[in-house]
Design a protein around this motif. Structure first.
Motif, mmCIF file in Angstrom:
data_model
loop_
_atom_site.group_PDB
_atom_site.id
_atom_site.type_symbol
_atom_site.label_atom_id
_atom_site.label_comp_id
_atom_site.label_asym_id
_atom_site.label_seq_id
_atom_site.Cartn_x
_atom_site.Cartn_y
_atom_site.Cartn_z
ATOM 1 N N ILE A 133 0.837 -1.205 0.000
ATOM 2 C CA ILE A 133 0.000 0.000 0.000
ATOM 3 C C ILE A 133 0.876 1.262 0.000
ATOM 4 C CG2 ILE A 133 -1.588 1.356 1.420
ATOM 5 C CD1 ILE A 133 -2.880 -1.330 2.231
ATOM 6 N N PHE A 134 1.891 1.283 0.854
ATOM 7 C CA PHE A 134 2.764 2.457 0.920
ATOM 8 C C PHE A 134 3.577 2.631 -0.357
ATOM 9 C CE2 PHE A 134 1.916 2.381 5.466
ATOM 10 C CZ PHE A 134 1.863 3.725 5.757
ATOM 11 N N THR A 135 4.011 1.512 -0.953
ATOM 12 C CA THR A 135 4.774 1.612 -2.197
ATOM 13 C C THR A 135 3.908 2.159 -3.322
ATOM 14 O OG1 THR A 135 6.167 -0.214 -1.497
ATOM 15 C CG2 THR A 135 6.189 0.313 -3.830
ATOM 16 N N TRP A 136 2.694 1.648 -3.453
ATOM 17 C CA TRP A 136 1.788 2.165 -4.485
ATOM 18 C C TRP A 136 1.405 3.614 -4.213
ATOM 19 C CZ3 TRP A 136 0.765 0.589 -9.169
ATOM 20 C CH2 TRP A 136 1.035 -0.740 -9.504
ATOM 21 N N GLY A 137 1.228 3.972 -2.933
ATOM 22 C CA GLY A 137 0.945 5.364 -2.585
ATOM 23 C C GLY A 137 2.085 6.292 -2.957
ATOM 24 N N LEU A 138 3.320 5.833 -2.719
ATOM 25 C CA LEU A 138 4.483 6.632 -3.104
ATOM 26 C C LEU A 138 4.561 6.794 -4.611
ATOM 27 C CD1 LEU A 138 7.182 8.063 -2.513
ATOM 28 C CD2 LEU A 138 8.254 5.810 -2.615
ATOM 29 N N ASN A 139 4.320 5.712 -5.359
ATOM 30 C CA ASN A 139 4.354 5.804 -6.820
ATOM 31 C C ASN A 139 3.275 6.748 -7.339
ATOM 32 O OD1 ASN A 139 6.471 4.011 -6.873
ATOM 33 N ND2 ASN A 139 5.188 2.231 -7.244
ATOM 34 N N ALA A 140 2.074 6.669 -6.760
ATOM 35 C CA ALA A 140 0.991 7.566 -7.179
ATOM 36 C C ALA A 140 1.321 9.018 -6.851
ATOM 37 C CB ALA A 140 -0.319 7.153 -6.512
ATOM 38 N N ALA A 141 1.871 9.260 -5.660
ATOM 39 C CA ALA A 141 2.231 10.628 -5.277
ATOM 40 C C ALA A 141 3.336 11.175 -6.171
ATOM 41 C CB ALA A 141 2.678 10.659 -3.813
ATOM 42 N N THR A 142 4.291 10.328 -6.556
ATOM 43 C CA THR A 142 5.356 10.767 -7.445
ATOM 44 C C THR A 142 4.813 11.158 -8.809
ATOM 45 O OG1 THR A 142 6.928 9.344 -6.292
ATOM 46 C CG2 THR A 142 7.559 10.092 -8.479
ATOM 47 N N VAL A 143 3.868 10.377 -9.333
ATOM 48 C CA VAL A 143 3.261 10.701 -10.629
ATOM 49 C C VAL A 143 2.473 12.012 -10.535
ATOM 50 C CG1 VAL A 143 1.501 9.970 -12.284
ATOM 51 C CG2 VAL A 143 3.212 8.344 -11.490
ATOM 52 N N VAL A 144 1.708 12.185 -9.461
ATOM 53 C CA VAL A 144 0.911 13.406 -9.301
ATOM 54 C C VAL A 144 1.816 14.640 -9.181
ATOM 55 C CG1 VAL A 144 -0.649 14.621 -7.712
ATOM 56 C CG2 VAL A 144 -1.120 12.263 -8.362
ATOM 57 N N VAL A 145 2.869 14.533 -8.380
ATOM 58 C CA VAL A 145 3.783 15.665 -8.217
ATOM 59 C C VAL A 145 4.527 15.941 -9.520
ATOM 60 C CG1 VAL A 145 5.867 16.455 -7.006
ATOM 61 C CG2 VAL A 145 4.008 15.414 -5.736
ATOM 62 N N GLY A 146 4.897 14.887 -10.254
ATOM 63 C CA GLY A 146 5.559 15.073 -11.550
ATOM 64 C C GLY A 146 4.666 15.795 -12.540
ATOM 65 N N ALA A 148 2.171 17.760 -11.724
ATOM 66 C CA ALA A 148 1.993 19.126 -11.223
ATOM 67 C C ALA A 148 3.200 19.999 -11.550
ATOM 68 C CB ALA A 148 1.755 19.097 -9.715
ATOM 69 N N LEU A 149 4.399 19.451 -11.402
ATOM 70 C CA LEU A 149 5.595 20.215 -11.754
ATOM 71 C C LEU A 149 5.666 20.490 -13.251
ATOM 72 C CD1 LEU A 149 8.335 18.627 -9.474
ATOM 73 C CD2 LEU A 149 7.492 20.971 -9.396
ATOM 74 N N TYR A 150 5.273 19.522 -14.076
ATOM 75 C CA TYR A 150 5.251 19.733 -15.523
ATOM 76 C C TYR A 150 4.262 20.841 -15.884
ATOM 77 C CZ TYR A 150 4.302 18.979 -20.446
ATOM 78 O OH TYR A 150 4.110 19.163 -21.788
ATOM 79 N N GLU A 151 3.086 20.798 -15.269
ATOM 80 C CA GLU A 151 2.073 21.825 -15.524
ATOM 81 C C GLU A 151 2.562 23.200 -15.063
ATOM 82 O OE1 GLU A 151 -1.512 22.834 -17.205
ATOM 83 O OE2 GLU A 151 -0.620 20.841 -17.124
ATOM 84 N N PHE A 152 3.231 23.232 -13.915
ATOM 85 C CA PHE A 152 3.748 24.490 -13.389
ATOM 86 C C PHE A 152 4.853 25.053 -14.285
ATOM 87 C CE2 PHE A 152 6.360 26.889 -10.214
ATOM 88 C CZ PHE A 152 5.409 27.853 -9.922
ATOM 89 N N GLU A 153 5.664 24.167 -14.852
ATOM 90 C CA GLU A 153 6.746 24.602 -15.731
ATOM 91 C C GLU A 153 6.231 25.098 -17.078
ATOM 92 O OE1 GLU A 153 10.129 24.839 -15.370
ATOM 93 O OE2 GLU A 153 9.741 24.497 -13.262
ATOM 94 N N THR A 154 5.207 24.438 -17.625
ATOM 95 C CA THR A 154 4.763 24.782 -18.979
ATOM 96 C C THR A 154 3.746 25.906 -19.017
ATOM 97 O OG1 THR A 154 3.127 23.009 -18.888
ATOM 98 C CG2 THR A 154 5.252 22.497 -19.901
#
Length: 169
Positions: A133-146, A148-154
């Motif tokens: 559960i924690f591993t999948w949560g970390l992977n999901a959070a990494t994708v969401v933050v990635g 968000a950062l892409y959207e913020f950059e573009t």
């Protein structure tokens, strides 16, 4: 003088036999002295014994993605954050490519750091479901933050320009 103290100690030891009530009373006096209770915050993890005492310890298969290569990669990413975070402000140019590399390196550094915490503190053998559960949560959070950062950059000003604006505000 020593013989007087010794005989007094012997008389005191023989006069008061050690009973269960005296042990409880002395432990209550000691417990009243402490500022914290002895309650644990979390329940203990499930206990399970596999094998016997004479079984050898399992040796994991060697993997290049774990151990020294993994540690070296983490150190290189952490060390590369120093020039990447200073370069846009020291040079005075806000390059979107450099900004994207900084965001990607921050994301990789954060992901591997949290992944190391999960590996260290959530044992796979004792709590496999929580680890998953924690591993999948970390992977999901990494994708969401990635994303968000892409959207913020573009679509917005970018990370280094936002930091520059906050710093001078």
């Amino acid at each position: 003088m020593a013989s007087i103290a010794r005989s007094a100690l012997l008389r005191q030891a023989t006069a008061a036999p050690i009973t269960r009530q005296s042990v409880i009373a002395s432990s209550l006096r000691a417990a009243a002295f402490h500022t914290t209770s002895r309650r644990s915050l979390l329940p203990p993890l499930p206990q399970r014994v596999e094998g016997s005492v004479n079984d050898p310890a399992p040796v994991p298969d060697p993997s290049p993605s774990h151990g020294s290569y993994h540690w070296t990669f983490d150190r290189l990413v952490a060390a590369s954050l120093i020039p990447l975070s200073v370069a846009p402000f020291a040079a005075g140019s806000l390059n979107p490519t450099l900004d994207a590399v900084l965001c990607a390196t921050l994301l990789i550094h954060s992901h591997t750091g949290f992944q190391n915490i999960i590996i260290d503190y959530i044992p796979k053998k004792r709590t496999p479901r929580a680890r998953r559960i924690f591993t999948w949560g970390l992977n999901a959070a990494t994708v969401v933050v990635g994303l968000a950062l892409y959207e913020f950059e573009t679509t917005d000003v970018g990370l280094t320009e936002a930091i520059k604006r906050v710093w001078t505000a």
